[in-house]
Write an enzyme that holds these catalytic residues in place. Sequence first.
Site, short mmCIF file in Angstrom:
data_model
loop_
_atom_site.label_atom_id
_atom_site.label_comp_id
_atom_site.label_asym_id
_atom_site.label_seq_id
_atom_site.Cartn_x
_atom_site.Cartn_y
_atom_site.Cartn_z
N HIS A 153 0.82 -1.21 0.00
CA HIS A 153 0.00 0.00 0.00
C HIS A 153 0.86 1.26 0.00
CE1 HIS A 153 -3.12 2.70 2.23
NE2 HIS A 153 -3.10 2.95 0.94
N HIS A 164 1.53 5.00 -2.83
CA HIS A 164 1.72 6.38 -2.37
C HIS A 164 3.12 6.91 -2.64
CE1 HIS A 164 -1.99 7.12 0.10
NE2 HIS A 164 -2.08 5.80 -0.02
N ASN A 186 -6.32 -0.75 -1.07
CA ASN A 186 -6.75 0.23 -0.07
C ASN A 186 -8.18 0.03 0.41
OD1 ASN A 186 -6.28 2.87 1.44
ND2 ASN A 186 -8.14 3.34 0.26
N HIS A 198 -3.94 0.95 -6.40
CA HIS A 198 -4.23 1.55 -5.10
C HIS A 198 -5.61 1.15 -4.61
CE1 HIS A 198 -5.62 4.78 -2.33
NE2 HIS A 198 -4.46 4.49 -1.78
N ILE A 218 -6.68 9.15 -0.84
CA ILE A 218 -6.85 8.89 0.59
C ILE A 218 -5.89 7.78 0.98
CG2 ILE A 218 -8.65 7.18 0.27
CD1 ILE A 218 -8.36 9.69 3.18
#
Length: 870
Positions: free
Chosen positions: A531, A536, A726, A722, A870
């Site tokens: 993740h 990110h 997520n 993602h 997010i």
Amino acid sequence: MFSGVSGLINRGQKLKGTVVLMRKNVLDVNKAAGVTSDVTSGDVIRGLGGIIGGGIDVVTTVAGTTIDNLTSFLGRNVGLQLISATATDASGKGKVGKETFLEGIILSLPTLGAGQSAFDIHFEWDSNFGIPEAFYIRNYMQVEFFLVSLTLEDVPNQGTIRFVCNSWVNNFKSYEKDRIFFVNKTYLPSETPAALVKYREEELKTLRGNGKGERKEWERIYDYDVYNDLGKPDSGEKYARPILGGSSTHPYPRRVRTGRRPTRKDPNSESPGDSYIPRDENFGHLKSSDFLIYTLKSLSQAVLPALQSVIFGEFGSFDEVRGLQEGGIKLPTDVLSAISPLPALKEIFRTDGEQVLKFPPPHVINVSKSAWMTDEEFAREMIAGVNPCVIRLLQEFPVQSKLDATIYGDQTSKITKEQLEINLEGQTVEEALSFQRLFILDYNDAFIPYLRKINEFAKAYATRTILFLKDDGTLKPIAIELSLPHPNGDQFGSESKVILPATEGAESTIWLLAKAHVIVNDSCYHQLMSHWLNTHAVIEPFVIATNRNLSVLHPIYKLLYPHYRDTININGLARQSLINADGIIEQSFLPGPYSLEISSAVYKNWVFTDQALPADLIKRGLAIKDPSSPHGLQLLIKDYPYATDGLEIWDAINTWVREYVSLYYPTDEAIRKDAELQAWWKEAVEKGHADLKDKPWWPKLQNVEELIQSASIIIWTASALHAAVNFGQYPYGGYILNRPTISRRLIPEQGTPEYDELVKSPQTAYLRTITPKYQTIVDLSVIEILSRHASDEVYLGENNDPNWTSDSKALQAFKKFGKKLVEIEEKITARNSDPNLRNRTGPVHLPYTLLLPTSKEGLTFRGIPNSISI
């Protein structure tokens, strides 16, 4: 620069324009100003004070007075000047027109978004000025406003000309050069009108900055830095953290540079604090992801410290764990007082008159409260859970390690043939290998180097799990290896025990505990690597490089920009509250203070080209090339929900990128001659991923195929990958028994009190092994927020601005992309209803929906946002 152009005055000809601004309080949740209620086009007048920020009262209760006050206030405080794309001044730059100011508010534009307001403007113009394709804007007020767009109407021989802006505009004295915006057209650098070339270059230079000084909140500068702001060395050695990035020891992707002052004890570390976010990255949205982002911030700063004093100890039973959702936890009044002033938290913490903290029911126990314990579900979540991208084909036996044997000794697996063949349904290990029926979830190499340190405050193993592919297409775990560093030193290898499946007595409890240790490894690897690192962290350098090197006029900027929305913003918050020293991740996940350091070790082996889903599946041995099969691949596990759905999404992305790129680059030479494109890629690799810049696998971006491949990987990573790792966090992990994040006790040995307890009360033994109560609350609070969609989310195949490009062919290709995603959604839904595909729903009866492209707001267990928001 803001002097008029001779010849434009007194000609009497006007170009009518419409300028759209947005209220500041709609956009800036963290610094809300003006009215706070939602505003629609019907009652827009009441909220106009928010356009110009906090503390300025220009709104009255009488509509007519409101308009007069606002108009007179804005009057000569917002000035615009058109810039010609066809007529130049003596320096060769496009002519600059006379400064013109906003006029009255327009009340009859039903297409305006909530909180937006439109103003008239009339520019003096004549035919000698040519075609306006840029404009300067000056804000003479002391407060910023958000500029949405400028539309020019009835431009001779042009019709309507649109400028999509979506940017904060601060007082003009804040900027070294006046703010400039360009027409909503697409130009390669070599095709840019000569009159705009220098303006285009100057704007990019502004965005790059000079790499010096501390960044101010109104700035729009994008620059690179290492992760040197995670620790707090001035608070003591306990809070010091190694710098990630800039060394072979701790390589890492780069983040946005903030330039804060160094800490006192470590001049190479930056003082922690609010992270600088380039202003337009932090523009916020209506009821937005900012709501979720600042909920996280409030959670870490105000609520969790209050909860820590009243929630501690163990869960007494599985029923008590389920009570978090079914009955809740009673809270003292003083804790409620920490929550109640924060409206954002009321949605997450469902408190009521009985002072109860209650979480929503996680999807994994919606149908069955015990199916999570089955071996089939344990295995299924490796291919249809929240971390479905680690399992690989077992291709050698015994299992080998890639760790340096001179440092870590012999890490070869201790699992024997005889142990495996008990559960191979009559096959030998050699036969199962040759038939490609054996798979492995291997966390040995990721955890062994840190396990000795981790076990100073926890009790954990490095795990290997062997699985067998059954005739019905499901996976069956057949052995778990639990390894510890050798007591005499790392160089002696590891001590291992092998646990085999069991269904009765103490052995069945030991098997359940072994699976828990595997899941703790998996939970931590998922959060830190699958993740955080692989989505990110690795995307942020591309966001920085794109803004520094690709003009808003560039076709590849227009292609990639939607997939960067809010990423720098959420990453900045993560460095403050989630991944920082003693932050939420360190508190609630096994590696504690070594969490980010472990991700740095994994980044050493990160390969950009392997992030493409087909390449990833082939590398893990889960697919082979087959031109006759859909997607050109044949899956070894036919019913692999993440791969099956993911390949369709990947193909749709790749096809869309191919069609779009072909509109602008007919030849490989066009790629090589694009100066902005080459600068973008060179900087993304050599600065953004500087620690891996010499790796041979980087595409050279010398041909069309390499651009298509690279852009597809970026879009896939920021959107579908993602989403897959997520938005299932709370649906699967909201029941901590199913996905524990911490282990505190090793497998009990016979003859010990812990073993006697295991025999007497399996539930107690399990609960004393996994995440305790407070850390569970921390974990659930965070993953619930992370698993939510904001109401204004923009999903794959959508664009929040229908005028994102004026190129009709690009719009047509994008529409085709959206239709393809609708078809894929229908196919995924159909697969989830096929009873022959047992891995689609599993024993818990939870259909795999994470790669359905669309979603509603909230905790939906589906939806692919365009970006890591997010």
